[in-house]
Motif scaffolding. Structure first.
Motif, mmCIF file in Angstrom:
data_model
loop_
_atom_site.group_PDB
_atom_site.id
_atom_site.type_symbol
_atom_site.label_atom_id
_atom_site.label_comp_id
_atom_site.label_asym_id
_atom_site.label_seq_id
_atom_site.Cartn_x
_atom_site.Cartn_y
_atom_site.Cartn_z
ATOM 1 N N LEU A 1 33.069 20.408 40.228
ATOM 2 C CA LEU A 1 34.625 20.965 40.223
ATOM 3 C C LEU A 1 35.257 21.552 40.985
ATOM 4 C CD1 LEU A 1 34.302 19.123 36.347
ATOM 5 C CD2 LEU A 1 33.995 18.010 37.991
ATOM 6 N N GLN A 2 34.925 22.445 40.067
ATOM 7 C CA GLN A 2 35.590 23.539 41.149
ATOM 8 C C GLN A 2 36.050 23.260 42.285
ATOM 9 O OE1 GLN A 2 32.750 24.263 39.082
ATOM 10 N NE2 GLN A 2 32.344 25.824 38.617
ATOM 11 N N GLU A 3 34.871 23.489 43.356
ATOM 12 C CA GLU A 3 35.344 23.372 44.407
ATOM 13 C C GLU A 3 36.061 22.143 44.940
ATOM 14 O OE1 GLU A 3 30.870 23.585 47.036
ATOM 15 O OE2 GLU A 3 30.301 25.235 45.714
ATOM 16 N N TRP A 4 35.535 20.798 44.146
ATOM 17 C CA TRP A 4 36.496 19.870 44.705
ATOM 18 C C TRP A 4 37.956 20.020 44.251
ATOM 19 C CZ3 TRP A 4 32.747 15.354 42.251
ATOM 20 C CH2 TRP A 4 31.957 15.785 43.091
ATOM 21 N N LEU A 5 38.057 20.783 42.889
ATOM 22 C CA LEU A 5 40.248 20.648 42.456
ATOM 23 C C LEU A 5 40.395 22.309 44.280
ATOM 24 C CD1 LEU A 5 39.067 21.678 38.822
ATOM 25 C CD2 LEU A 5 41.143 19.602 40.520
ATOM 26 N N ALA A 6 39.520 22.683 44.121
ATOM 27 C CA ALA A 6 40.219 24.068 44.908
ATOM 28 C C ALA A 6 39.575 23.469 46.298
ATOM 29 C CB ALA A 6 39.155 25.677 44.681
ATOM 30 N N ASP A 7 39.178 22.429 47.286
ATOM 31 C CA ASP A 7 39.326 22.195 48.122
ATOM 32 C C ASP A 7 38.340 23.376 49.495
ATOM 33 O OD1 ASP A 7 38.580 19.840 49.890
ATOM 34 O OD2 ASP A 7 40.681 20.957 50.979
ATOM 35 N N THR A 8 36.998 24.123 48.732
ATOM 36 C CA THR A 8 36.629 25.145 49.265
ATOM 37 C C THR A 8 35.390 25.762 48.068
ATOM 38 O OG1 THR A 8 36.800 27.334 49.920
ATOM 39 C CG2 THR A 8 38.194 27.405 47.952
ATOM 40 N N PRO A 9 34.242 26.206 48.932
ATOM 41 C CA PRO A 9 33.069 26.615 48.377
ATOM 42 C C PRO A 9 33.489 27.931 47.645
ATOM 43 C CG PRO A 9 32.742 25.302 50.282
ATOM 44 C CD PRO A 9 34.411 25.574 50.479
ATOM 45 N N GLN A 10 34.565 28.975 48.453
ATOM 46 C CA GLN A 10 34.744 29.942 47.783
ATOM 47 C C GLN A 10 35.791 29.584 46.433
ATOM 48 O OE1 GLN A 10 34.368 29.357 51.422
ATOM 49 N NE2 GLN A 10 32.467 30.090 50.478
ATOM 50 N N SER B 1 35.556 27.776 34.140
ATOM 51 C CA SER B 1 34.016 28.009 34.840
ATOM 52 C C SER B 1 33.979 28.632 36.291
ATOM 53 C CB SER B 1 33.758 26.613 35.241
ATOM 54 O OG SER B 1 34.647 25.752 35.656
ATOM 55 N N PHE B 2 35.301 27.815 36.367
ATOM 56 C CA PHE B 2 36.206 29.758 37.802
ATOM 57 C C PHE B 2 35.922 30.662 37.540
ATOM 58 C CE2 PHE B 2 37.663 25.165 38.441
ATOM 59 C CZ PHE B 2 38.554 25.121 40.365
ATOM 60 N N ASP B 3 35.732 31.370 35.766
ATOM 61 C CA ASP B 3 35.726 32.728 35.899
ATOM 62 C C ASP B 3 34.069 33.668 36.881
ATOM 63 O OD1 ASP B 3 35.371 35.098 34.778
ATOM 64 O OD2 ASP B 3 35.040 34.655 32.605
ATOM 65 N N PRO B 4 34.080 34.144 37.817
ATOM 66 C CA PRO B 4 33.366 34.835 38.410
ATOM 67 C C PRO B 4 32.386 35.467 37.808
ATOM 68 C CG PRO B 4 34.737 35.938 38.861
ATOM 69 C CD PRO B 4 35.520 34.431 38.034
ATOM 70 N N ASP B 5 32.530 35.282 36.056
ATOM 71 C CA ASP B 5 31.753 35.915 35.775
ATOM 72 C C ASP B 5 30.612 35.151 34.430
ATOM 73 O OD1 ASP B 5 32.425 39.153 35.340
ATOM 74 O OD2 ASP B 5 33.852 38.800 34.358
ATOM 75 N N LEU B 6 30.748 34.029 34.581
ATOM 76 C CA LEU B 6 30.421 32.822 34.373
ATOM 77 C C LEU B 6 29.341 32.427 35.208
ATOM 78 C CD1 LEU B 6 32.783 31.425 31.574
ATOM 79 C CD2 LEU B 6 31.436 33.427 31.407
ATOM 80 N N THR B 7 28.384 32.761 36.215
ATOM 81 C CA THR B 7 27.831 32.499 36.576
ATOM 82 C C THR B 7 26.383 31.478 36.050
ATOM 83 O OG1 THR B 7 26.444 34.111 36.916
ATOM 84 C CG2 THR B 7 27.793 34.414 37.829
ATOM 85 N N GLY B 8 25.783 30.348 37.466
ATOM 86 C CA GLY B 8 25.031 29.759 37.508
ATOM 87 C C GLY B 8 25.440 28.556 36.969
ATOM 88 N N SER C 1 29.174 20.839 31.856
ATOM 89 C CA SER C 1 30.956 22.414 33.014
ATOM 90 C C SER C 1 31.615 21.619 32.574
ATOM 91 C CB SER C 1 30.337 21.762 33.840
ATOM 92 O OG SER C 1 30.451 20.874 35.092
ATOM 93 N N THR C 2 32.281 19.615 31.247
ATOM 94 C CA THR C 2 33.437 19.653 31.295
ATOM 95 C C THR C 2 33.085 19.191 29.686
ATOM 96 O OG1 THR C 2 31.870 17.204 31.688
ATOM 97 C CG2 THR C 2 33.262 17.873 33.363
ATOM 98 N N ALA C 3 32.082 19.838 28.913
ATOM 99 C CA ALA C 3 32.261 20.352 27.392
ATOM 100 C C ALA C 3 33.464 21.133 27.101
ATOM 101 C CB ALA C 3 31.613 20.816 27.194
ATOM 102 N N PHE D 1 30.539 10.790 37.655
ATOM 103 C CA PHE D 1 28.744 11.511 37.985
ATOM 104 C C PHE D 1 28.696 12.656 37.448
ATOM 105 C CE2 PHE D 1 28.735 8.017 40.897
ATOM 106 C CZ PHE D 1 28.430 6.417 40.210
ATOM 107 N N ALA D 2 30.057 13.543 38.259
ATOM 108 C CA ALA D 2 29.642 14.588 37.633
ATOM 109 C C ALA D 2 30.241 15.432 36.501
ATOM 110 C CB ALA D 2 30.906 15.737 38.880
ATOM 111 N N ALA D 3 31.367 14.161 36.637
ATOM 112 C CA ALA D 3 31.902 14.569 35.007
ATOM 113 C C ALA D 3 30.336 14.324 33.331
ATOM 114 C CB ALA D 3 32.920 13.846 34.800
#
Length: 580
Positions: A169-178, A157-164, A223-225, A217-219
């Motif tokens: 989870l991505q923002e929380w793990l990376a601790d940034t919206p980017q 889900s971190f892949d920028p090609d897989l948008t939408g 996206s956690t499939a 709740f986010a899980a």
């Protein structure tokens, strides 16, 4: 269903104890309780997270269940799924770490799905979470689902090609919206993003830089499939997803239909919420909402076992509501979808102008344009009434039909010239006409500019878009203010495009409140979100709350087990069956 849920509540930790009136949303109801609030608990007894799910009274195995929808589901990639249709289709073939037991009446219990429980808060401060993965869950080819395949699904889900898809989870793990710049999936396909580990085949561990109390709740989102790395086809996965649920995709014809048939490797003993009643599900795309509704009303042939996915169109509401013979074949339910007239705060910077916009709106007239109380209910709060802990208020009381005099008083002789961007669909153009009349009576000069319907969502999410006002809606990913207010009003995440904060509202004091409340245990958050909702509206008026959607659906005489999801407000198919 009610009895089973009551039992579960006795062995659960309360997310929040807020009881609202409940009314069944399946067959027979002619009125809707639009003030109904959700109740939510997190199960603590591991038995609640195992199956088999209780049998649905009267259900039998067999038959083909058809869903008729005007527009196609673009893809079924779980990591990219975020449309209502996609979110309701995904559980048929994709299991997630956690899921909701839902009685369709607003009563929810969060349980483990792939996981044995809804998660373990290891340090008791929401910074470290572990999930133990169940034995016996298998993919459609028979291989077992382990923590490694779940972790790989999250990593892709971190892949920028897989948008939408959702980005919690991505923002929380990376601790940034980017997040996609913080960790490069393409360069690290054999690794996992920082903070995500699999200590063994049955353990998935998250470590965050700051408390993330809403992780369970986010899980619950798809996206956690899980996905084996050798079955990842990138952007093409959405046409042939790899099943871990009771059904598998056997045909995907873009824009035409999708066929799902039974997955023989699904084990009901591991699944707390799903059934496998129909032989197959068929999603059929193309018929207009009027055509689809008329087909199931006629109740001929295969349409007897068909559901018209799109709500009953305004043109047919009176006919359907007035036909007592159809009452047993309709579903009427409140939903958690709130609709707003969004104000672009980067362009409309004067608070008094934004307050005047709130006083100007004739909500009752707007509801009539939409089709009446079977379609929409007026709303004056940022969070819809279905939100756990919702508190009713009206920061700009203008009566049922607006207060243009009070709006003119706030404008103080100004005549603000504003551009209202509206999709070129017939419904949104009708709404735009109604709103233009409201606002011009209150002293504004409004220019309506059409936006191509299929491009509007992307365009209003661009930071430098050219409109002052536009229509938008939001349904939370779980029924908490945590999935509404920070997502829509935290200015720190604003970027060039792809913004959920479509009002471009940014206030440091409010952002600090988001951080404070998010660090609280979920059971303590609800009243805090309710207070902050009112504070944002009174101090800043970043949008004009308009109405909440009402779900009004019609189906064939052989459709059984369908109810409106208390989380997403669209038909849940997990109990669906074909009657004899």
């Amino acid at each position: 269903m009610r009895a089973r849920l009551t039992t579960a509540l006795c062995t659960a930790t309360t997310l929040v104890a807020v009881l609202g009136a409940c009314a069944a949303n399946t067959g027979g109801s002619s009125t809707v309780d639009t003030g109904r609030q959700q109740t939510g608990v997190t199960a603590t007894d591991p038995k609640d997270s195992w199956g088999p799910a209780p049998e649905v009274p009267g259900a039998r195995a067999g038959g083909t269940f058809t869903i008729i929808r005007e527009t196609p589901v673009s893809h079924l990639d779980p990591q990219r799924t975020y449309s209502f249709a996609g979110l309701m289709a995904a559980p048929l073939f994709a299991r997630s770490l956690t899921t909701w037991k839902d009685d369709g009446q607003g009563n929810l219990v969060l349980v483990g799905d792939l996981a044995e429980t809804p998660g373990s808060n290891v340090e008791d401060d929401c910074t470290v979470w572990e999930f133990k993965i169940k034995d016996g869950v298998r993919f459609e080819d028979g291989r077992p689902v382990t923590a490694k395949e779940i972790a790989y699904g999250i990593a892709r889900s971190f892949d920028p090609d897989l948008t939408g898809g959702p980005t919690y989870l991505q923002e929380w793990l990376a601790d940034t919206p980017q997040y996609d710049t913080a960790w490069d999936f393409g360069a690290n396909r054999g690794a996992l993003p920082p903070g995500l580990t699999t200590p063994d085949d049955r353990t998935l561990r998250f470590e965050f830089a700051r408390p993330r109390c809403d992780l369970p709740f986010a899980a619950s989102l798809p996206s956690t499939a899980p996905l084996p790395a050798d079955r990842d086809t990138g952007i093409n996965l959405g046409h042939a997803p790899f099943s871990s649920g009771p059904y598998k995709v056997t045909r995907f014809r873009a824009g035409v239909d999708i066929v799902l048939e039974r997955n023989e490797h699904w084990d009901p003993a591991t699944d707390p919420v799903r059934h496998q009643y129909p032989d197959r599900f068929v999603w059929s795309f193309g018929p207009t909402t009027d055509t689809a509704a008329n087909r199931v009303i006629a109740d001929n042939g295969a349409d007897q076992a068909a559901l018209s996915w799109d709500y009953v169109p305004a043109s047919l509401v009176s006919r359907v509501a007035g036909d007592a013979a159809l009452r047993s074949r309709t579903i009427l339910s409140p939903t958690p979808t709130a609709n707003h007239l969004v104000i672009n705060n980067k362009r409309v910077t004067d608070l008094r102008v934004r307050q005047a916009l709130n006083y100007a709106i004739d909500r009752e007239g707007l509801v009539k344009v939409l089709g009446g109380p079977h379609v929409a209910a007026p709303n004056t709060t940022l969070m819809p009434p279905a939100t756990i802990g919702h508190r009713a208020y009206d920061a700009y009381p203008a009566g049922r039909n607006g207060d243009p005099d009070r709006a003119r008083e706030l404008l103080g002789g100004q005549t603000p010239e504003l551009v209202l961007g509206a999709a070129d669909s017939s419904v949104e153009q009708q709404m735009a006409t109604q709103l233009k009349g409201n606002l011009e009576r209150a002293g504004f000069k409004i220019t309506v500019r059409a936006i191509p319907d299929d491009a509007k969502l992307d365009e209003i999410k661009k930071r430098d878009n050219p409109w002052d006002l536009y229509l938008s809606s939001w349904a939370a990913d779980w029924p908490s203010g945590a999935a509404i207010l920070p997502v829509l009003y935290d200015g720190r995440g604003i970027r060039a495009a792809g913004n959920s904060n479509e009002s471009y509202f940014d206030d440091p004091a409010i952002s600090a409140e988001f951080d404070r409340i998010l660090a609280l245990p979920p059971a303590e958050q609800a009243p805090q979100w309710a207070g902050l909702d009112e504070r944002i509206m009174r101090e800043h008026a970043p949008v004009v709350p308009l109405y909440v959607d009402v779900a009004y659906l019609v189906h064939g005489s052989k459709v059984g087990g369908v109810f409106v999801s208390s989380v997403f407000g669209y038909p849940c198919l997990l109990d669906a069956h074909v009657k004899p």
